[in-house]
Design a protein around this motif. Structure first.
Motif, short mmCIF file in Angstrom:
data_model
loop_
_atom_site.label_atom_id
_atom_site.label_comp_id
_atom_site.label_asym_id
_atom_site.label_seq_id
_atom_site.Cartn_x
_atom_site.Cartn_y
_atom_site.Cartn_z
N GLY A 129 -2.68 44.65 -13.77
CA GLY A 129 -2.90 45.44 -14.78
C GLY A 129 -4.21 45.72 -14.92
O GLY A 129 -5.13 45.32 -14.10
N SER A 166 -4.29 39.98 -13.81
CA SER A 166 -5.22 41.13 -14.85
C SER A 166 -6.72 40.63 -14.54
O SER A 166 -7.08 40.01 -13.80
CB SER A 166 -4.75 40.80 -16.18
OG SER A 166 -5.47 41.77 -17.05
N THR A 224 -6.67 42.10 -20.65
CA THR A 224 -5.60 41.38 -20.44
C THR A 224 -4.57 41.56 -21.65
O THR A 224 -3.39 41.73 -21.24
CB THR A 224 -5.92 40.00 -19.78
OG1 THR A 224 -6.70 40.07 -18.62
CG2 THR A 224 -4.64 39.27 -19.72
N SER A 262 -3.00 44.74 -21.61
CA SER A 262 -2.03 45.06 -20.31
C SER A 262 -0.79 44.18 -20.33
O SER A 262 0.27 44.83 -20.20
CB SER A 262 -2.86 44.17 -18.92
OG SER A 262 -2.01 44.47 -17.87
#
Length: 437
Positions: A9, A152, A168, A171
């Protein structure tokens, strides 16, 4: 069969690949049999025609699969409306299950665990069918057989020096919105995550704090498996997959010794890499990794000298004499010369000159794919006296074709024409060097 899915991500290039391979190594060190699958979410039938500048190195094998379009053309769907869901998503799941059971370690029967790396970044339109398919797949195989690791980014802003969790959080929120919930977070950061940062991520991402690991900067990627082991990543995976009683503690003694050796190497070995795509090292990734492993085994510090093939040519001597001299100085200072694969006739003459220099000066030379063909052309011209010796790829009318198109290869159609590792090769002599290699 147990499955470990690695997704990424925030941004690309965080290290999904090295995370997936390190997890595979760690699980093998626990005594489990492991296989792996890499999924790249693009529309190309095969990646063989993609520019290495755009995609990095491409390595393609035949997996025996066929596309949904192939099936539709043949009438397999009996007139139904062919859709992304369920037809494409079902095909993806069938492909994963079919490939996952193929043993890759020379033993009979399927592996214990299949590590799946999903390319791209969560939120990309291209990967949506794969995310949907894997969401259905995780539900179908059940929670005890599926573990999701999300890689991430936790950036540190120099202004405040604080580790930021928001990228994060977003994501993971996007991932959960698509039907997948991470069991483990692997967070890329410049230093180990603070405990309060882990607590915050745990609260907002619904992942236990002990399942949040940091991929912080290390001297080289050989340290990553040790980093994961020290943070008990294997325990979190084994617990999720109900393998605690089956697996042992990871035995990484040999790997640790190799890593320590790698950290203390001083005596250099210089390898000149003469190619077309020298502006992007990812274009020759497997060659670089092979050289790295070989140099560590020989207790040498690898130094790769990148040389653009066309800088060695006589034309460059007139147009850019400084670049020409610099290229030749690097070539003459190398302990070994490697000419990798490539397509098209740009830089071919430079590669031929590199092969000639290596042969005449007795410098160790390795030609891969086009690089091997170049060595054949150079030998035919310089030693056999066939001045117009060439490959039919570069000169279709040459009177001395020493490299020809394969019988089934197309001279005009680029896609899907390469041999993909599935053609049987017969050796006339069983004790020849090729057979032994």
């Amino acid at each position: 069969m147990k499955y470990v899915l690695v997704t990424g991500g925030v941004v690309s290039g965080l290290g999904k690949g090295v995370t997936a391979s390190s997890i595979g190594l760690l699980l093998k060190a626990c005594g489990l049999r492991v296989t792996s699958i890499k999924i790249d979410p693009y529309l190309n039938t095969d990646a063989g025609t993609m520019s290495p500048f755009e995609h990095g190195e491409v390595f393609v094998l035949d997996d025996g699969g066929e596309s949904v379009i192939d099936k539709e053309r043949r009438g397999d769907y009996l007139g139904k409306t062919v859709q992304v869901v369920p037809h494409i998503t079902d095909a993806i799941q069938e492909w994963i299950e079919r490939v996952a059971i193929v043993p890759v370690d020379g033993k009979e029967g399927p592996a214990d665990v299949c590590v799946i790396e999903l390319g791209g970044t969560i939120g990309d339109i291209e990967s949506m069918p794969f995310i949907e398919a894997l969401g259905q797949f995780s539900y179908r195989v059940g929670p005890g057989n599926f573990c999701l690791i999300h890689v991430s980014l936790v950036p540190v802003l120099n202004v405040v020096g604080e580790q930021k969790t928001k990228p994060t959080q977003h994501s993971v929120r996007g991932l959960r919105g698509l039907g997948l919930t991470p069991n483990i977070l692997a967070c890329r950061s410049t230093k180990a995550l603070d405990e309060n940062v882990k607590a915050k991520l745990s609260q907002f991402c619904h992942v236990p704090a002990e399942n949040i690991i940091t991929l912080y900067d290390v001297p080289n990627i050989w340290h990553i498996p040790l980093l994961l082991r020290d943070q008990k990543a294997h325990e979190a995976i084994l617990k999720r997959l109900n393998l605690i009683g089956v697996a042992r503690e990871p035995d990484l003694k040999e790997w640790t010794i190799r890593t320590e050796v790698c950290d203390t190497l001083h005596n250099p070995v210089r390898i000149a890499m003469v190619g077309k795509y020298t502006g992007l090292s990812d274009a020759y990734l497997s060659v670089l990794k092979a050289l790295l492993h070989a140099s560590v085994a020989c207790h040498r510090k690898l130094i790769v000298e990148w040389i653009a093939a066309d800088d060695l040519e006589d034309v460059t001597a007139k147009e850019a004499p400084d670049a020409h001299k610099a290229a030749w100085d690097l070539l003459k200072g190398a302990d070994g010369i490697l000419v990798p694969g490539g397509f098209g006739d740009r830089g071919v003459q430079g590669k031929i000159l590199a092969a000639k220099y290596a042969r005449e000066k007795d410098v160790p030379f390795l030609g891969i794919c086009l690089g091997m063909q170049i060595a054949v052309i150079e030998f035919a011209r310089s030693v056999l006296g066939l001045q117009d010796a060439n490959s039919t790829e570069f000169d279709p009318k040459t009177k001395n074709p020493c490299v020809i198109f394969m019988p089934e290869g197309s001279k005009t159609h680029m896609g899907g024409t390469m041999r993909l590792g599935s053609r049987r090769t017969y050796f006339e002599f069983a004790d020849c060097k090729s057979a032994k290699l």
